[in-house]
Design a protein around this motif. Sequence first.
Motif, PDB file in Angstrom:
ATOM      1  N   TYR A 139       0.825  -1.206   0.000  1.00  0.00           N
ATOM      2  CA  TYR A 139       0.000   0.000   0.000  1.00  0.00           C
ATOM      3  C   TYR A 139       0.861   1.259   0.000  1.00  0.00           C
ATOM      4  N   GLN A 140       1.941   1.266   0.783  1.00  0.00           N
ATOM      5  CA  GLN A 140       2.795   2.448   0.869  1.00  0.00           C
ATOM      6  C   GLN A 140       3.609   2.676  -0.401  1.00  0.00           C
ATOM      7  N   ASP A 153       1.916   4.337  -5.990  1.00  0.00           N
ATOM      8  CA  ASP A 153       1.976   5.790  -6.101  1.00  0.00           C
ATOM      9  C   ASP A 153       0.690   6.426  -5.572  1.00  0.00           C
ATOM     10  N   ARG A 154       0.762   7.723  -5.360  1.00  0.00           N
ATOM     11  CA  ARG A 154      -0.336   8.469  -4.736  1.00  0.00           C
ATOM     12  C   ARG A 154      -1.649   8.298  -5.501  1.00  0.00           C
ATOM     13  N   ARG A 155      -1.567   8.283  -6.829  1.00  0.00           N
ATOM     14  CA  ARG A 155      -2.768   8.128  -7.660  1.00  0.00           C
ATOM     15  C   ARG A 155      -3.487   6.816  -7.322  1.00  0.00           C
ATOM     16  N   ARG A 165      -3.209   5.012  -4.514  1.00  0.00           N
ATOM     17  CA  ARG A 165      -3.734   5.056  -3.141  1.00  0.00           C
ATOM     18  C   ARG A 165      -5.023   5.865  -3.093  1.00  0.00           C
ATOM     19  N   LYS A 166      -5.028   6.999  -3.772  1.00  0.00           N
ATOM     20  CA  LYS A 166      -6.187   7.885  -3.768  1.00  0.00           C
ATOM     21  C   LYS A 166      -7.370   7.235  -4.495  1.00  0.00           C
ATOM     22  N   ASN A 167      -7.106   6.513  -5.568  1.00  0.00           N
ATOM     23  CA  ASN A 167      -8.174   5.942  -6.384  1.00  0.00           C
ATOM     24  C   ASN A 167      -8.721   4.621  -5.853  1.00  0.00           C
ATOM     25  N   SER A 225      -4.881   4.865   8.781  1.00  0.00           N
ATOM     26  CA  SER A 225      -5.618   6.114   8.609  1.00  0.00           C
ATOM     27  C   SER A 225      -7.119   5.837   8.598  1.00  0.00           C
TER      28      SER A 225
END
Length: 196
Positions: free
Chosen positions: A118-119, A122-124, A126-128, A153
């Motif tokens: 998960y870490q 990339d941010r895309r 994780r966000k999607n 989180s």
Amino acid sequence: MADPTGAKGHEGGHAEKEVTVTSAPAVQGCRLAAIEPYKKVISHGGYYGDGLNAIVVFAVCFMPESSQPNYRYLMDNLFKYVIGTLELLVAENYMIVYLNGATTRRKMPSLGWLRKCYQQIDRRLRKNLKSLIIVHPSWFIRTLLAITKPFISSKFSQKIRYVFTLAELAELIPMEYVGIPECIKQYVLLFQHLLH
């Protein structure tokens, strides 16, 4: 079962799409020959909703056993393969269907390995990620997630959903392209037999 690196369209008009995992940046350095028997761990399960919202199936029963002498090497390469495959399969929003049934604890990846996955995405990605559906969650998985909840989180915690039957899963997502492994089908039959 669908090829773990091939994406199939569905009747909603999405074109069939073939992808090769060797072009993904995260797969650089991955020894595909070493993980060949385990590549079915991740597959494309079609789409949900409007657009290219992918269903990514993660079948834990195809993971290597932790007792293997080269387990860490396999998991390092499988990690690169999973991340690279995710990057190729996901165009927009997506969900992960985590098939946990019929899996011994020796095949379950550690929480650290899952967290690393998960870490490292990339941010895309994780966000999607809109939902993580855990099918046939074991007592161990539910306890582990409950214990680690304070460290996860709240946004991610809200994405986790437990589903106890394949019928319940079918109420949430289209199942046409979701490849259910034979061992999970047998697990379901055995469980149903025990209930009756």
